[in-house]
Each structure stands twice: as structure tokens, then as C-alpha cells.
Enzyme design. Structure first.
Site, PDB file in Angstrom:
ATOM      1  N   GLU A  81       0.831  -1.203   0.000  1.00  0.00           N
ATOM      2  CA  GLU A  81       0.000   0.000   0.000  1.00  0.00           C
ATOM      3  C   GLU A  81       0.866   1.254   0.000  1.00  0.00           C
ATOM      4  O   GLU A  81       1.820   1.362   0.758  1.00  0.00           O
ATOM      5  CB  GLU A  81      -0.927   0.008   1.222  1.00  0.00           C
ATOM      6  CG  GLU A  81      -1.882  -1.177   1.278  1.00  0.00           C
ATOM      7  CD  GLU A  81      -2.927  -1.160   0.162  1.00  0.00           C
ATOM      8  OE1 GLU A  81      -3.036  -0.134  -0.542  1.00  0.00           O
ATOM      9  OE2 GLU A  81      -3.633  -2.183   0.007  1.00  0.00           O
ATOM     10  N   ARG A  91     -17.829  -0.986   6.051  1.00  0.00           N
ATOM     11  CA  ARG A  91     -18.875  -1.736   5.348  1.00  0.00           C
ATOM     12  C   ARG A  91     -19.503  -2.768   6.261  1.00  0.00           C
ATOM     13  O   ARG A  91     -20.670  -3.142   6.107  1.00  0.00           O
ATOM     14  CB  ARG A  91     -18.264  -2.409   4.113  1.00  0.00           C
ATOM     15  CG  ARG A  91     -19.257  -3.051   3.168  1.00  0.00           C
ATOM     16  CD  ARG A  91     -18.567  -3.579   1.928  1.00  0.00           C
ATOM     17  NE  ARG A  91     -17.449  -4.470   2.217  1.00  0.00           N
ATOM     18  CZ  ARG A  91     -17.563  -5.742   2.581  1.00  0.00           C
ATOM     19  NH1 ARG A  91     -18.747  -6.289   2.723  1.00  0.00           N
ATOM     20  NH2 ARG A  91     -16.493  -6.474   2.814  1.00  0.00           N
ATOM     21  N   CYS A 144      -7.826  -1.762   8.446  1.00  0.00           N
ATOM     22  CA  CYS A 144      -6.464  -1.775   7.897  1.00  0.00           C
ATOM     23  C   CYS A 144      -6.016  -0.371   7.510  1.00  0.00           C
ATOM     24  O   CYS A 144      -4.910   0.061   7.849  1.00  0.00           O
ATOM     25  CB  CYS A 144      -6.375  -2.705   6.693  1.00  0.00           C
ATOM     26  SG  CYS A 144      -6.443  -4.448   7.147  1.00  0.00           S
ATOM     27  N   HIS A 163      -1.227  -5.487   2.176  1.00  0.00           N
ATOM     28  CA  HIS A 163      -2.446  -6.285   2.124  1.00  0.00           C
ATOM     29  C   HIS A 163      -2.141  -7.620   1.447  1.00  0.00           C
ATOM     30  O   HIS A 163      -1.452  -7.653   0.414  1.00  0.00           O
ATOM     31  CB  HIS A 163      -3.545  -5.566   1.334  1.00  0.00           C
ATOM     32  CG  HIS A 163      -4.572  -4.915   2.205  1.00  0.00           C
ATOM     33  ND1 HIS A 163      -4.908  -3.583   2.080  1.00  0.00           N
ATOM     34  CD2 HIS A 163      -5.349  -5.412   3.211  1.00  0.00           C
ATOM     35  CE1 HIS A 163      -5.853  -3.292   2.972  1.00  0.00           C
ATOM     36  NE2 HIS A 163      -6.133  -4.378   3.672  1.00  0.00           N
TER      37      HIS A 163
HETATM   38  N1  PCA Z   1      -8.347  -6.830   6.928  1.00  0.00           N
HETATM   39  C1  PCA Z   1      -9.268  -5.755   7.164  1.00  0.00           C
HETATM   40  C2  PCA Z   1      -9.128  -5.440   8.638  1.00  0.00           C
HETATM   41  C3  PCA Z   1      -8.372  -6.573   9.240  1.00  0.00           C
HETATM   42  C4  PCA Z   1      -7.844  -7.326   8.105  1.00  0.00           C
HETATM   43  O1  PCA Z   1      -7.049  -8.289   8.169  1.00  0.00           O
HETATM   44  C5  PCA Z   1      -9.072  -4.562   6.233  1.00  0.00           C
HETATM   45  O2  PCA Z   1      -8.596  -4.751   5.089  1.00  0.00           O
HETATM   46  O3  PCA Z   1      -9.378  -3.439   6.614  1.00  0.00           O
END
Ligand code: PCA
Length: 199
Positions: A81, A91, A144, A163
């Protein structure tokens, strides 16, 4: 004493039984690389707690580098990111039942914050090792992104967010994170060249 690399993942959320991002952070705990030692930790998927827990970890361990991991189940591969936005628009409810909408991460913070990790170099290193990886320009508007934005306000020399897609298991994630961290340690500045997207 070795310098600390802090790697966080998340606990399961949204009714899932597991979250491979948190499992990978646990797997990486204690790993030694290039004179650094990895401290792995799992954050709660709770808006009211996750940034506070991250700050406590940074205060306790004073990492030279912070990489937060999170699951993006609908994506595939590794997504470095580049930018966090100062917006929460949940959401689904978090693990404490909270579902903030149109709320700032930090009312006094900047609208957006850029990673200080060399994300192009990290993505390129992952691809060179055969992983599916790219630079991403949206970390979403859930926990996140909140943690990423909060991380960029902490006193850590370099910090960012990765991610991981729903196709990756914890062992694959841990292997990829080792590659990405090695690339971050090897690059004080990022590669040139575009990682931009038109879509
Ligand atoms: N993914 C979520 C929150 C915790 C996670 O592992 C996100 O992409 O916000």
C-alpha cells in the site's frame, strides 16, 4: 542488541475463523535477518483499540521499521500500500460491533499519508521470487486503512502496510514478508519507474 522490525497482522474478523495475516505475524516472530530481529504481533480488528495497541507496541519496542499486514480476501497476491486516507467508512461492524461511517481516523491528522517504505522495490523483489505482487493505491476504508494512517503518525523511521490476498496461506505470506523486508532493508530509497494504474 539487534534492531527490531515490527510486523503486525490482524485477528479474524467478519465471522471468519482465521486471519492468515495474524498467523503470518506469529510465524515471523523471532526471525533474524540482516542484523535485525522480527517482533510479530496480532492487532484486534477493533477501531477503538487497534491504533492504541500499535502505539503501545511501538513505544515498547522502538522498531526501526514497521510493516503492518492485513487480509484483503477479494484480492490475490501481495499489495504494497502506498497511501492511507484519513477516513473510516466501515462496510461491516468491527469485532466490538462498531461500524463508523464518514469518520476521520484522526480529526487533527492530514487527509492522507504516504508510506515511507520502498514499495516499488519491495513489489519488484517479490515478483523476482515468483510471488504475485504490486503497488496498491487504496488500502480501503476499514480497520487496515485506519491502522496504516495511524502508523504513519508514529515515531518509526520507516512504516507501511501490506495487504495479502485471500489466495495466500500464512506460510506463503511469511515467506513473502521475509522477501519484502529484505528488499526494504536493502533500499533506502525506492526504485524509479511507474507502478501507477489507470483503472
Ligand atoms: N483486513 C481488514 C481489517 C483486518 C484485516 O485483516 C481490512 O482490510 O481493513
Amino acid at each position: 542488541m539487534s534492531a527490531t522490525l515490527l510486523v503486525t497482522g490482524f485477528e479474524p474478523f467478519g465471522g471468519d475463523a482465521t486471519n492468515p495475516s495474524g498467523d503470518a505475524a506469529r510465524l515471523l516472530h523471532g526471525h533474524v535477518m540482516a542484523g535485525h530481529v522480527v517482533r510479530g504481533a496480532v492487532l484486534p480488528c477493533v477501531f477503538a483499540e487497534a491504533p492504541l495497541r500499535l502505539r503501545a507496541l511501538v513505544d515498547a519496542h522502538r522498531p526501526v521499521l514497521l510493516l503492518c499486514l492485513g487480509l484483503a480476501a477479494s484480492r490475490r497476491g501481495f499489495h504494497l500500500e502506498r497511501v492511507a486516507i484519513n477516513l473510516i467508512d466501515a462496510r461491516i461492524a468491527d469485532n466490538a460491533g462498531a461500524q463508523p461511517v464518514d469518520a476521520p481516523v484522526d480529526p487533527a491528522g492530514p487527509p492522507a499519508a504516504f508510506t515511507t517504505l520502498p514499495v516499488k522495490a519491495m513489489a519488484a523483489a517479490l515478483r523476482a521470487e515468483g510471488f504475485d505482487a504490486d503497488v496498491s493505491y487504496s488500502a480501503g476504508t476499514y480497520v487496515c486503512n485506519q491502522v496504516f494512517h495511524a502508523a504513519m503518525a508514529l515515531p518509526v523511521p520507516r512504516a507501511g502496510f501490506l495487504h495479502v490476498g485471500g489466495d495466500l496461506d500464512a506460510h506463503t505470506i511469511a515467506a513473502g514478508v521475509r522477501v519484502a523486508l529484505a528488499a526494504a532493508l536493502a533500499h533506502d530509497t525506492d526504485l524509479g519507474g511507474t507502478a501507477g494504474r489507470i483503472d
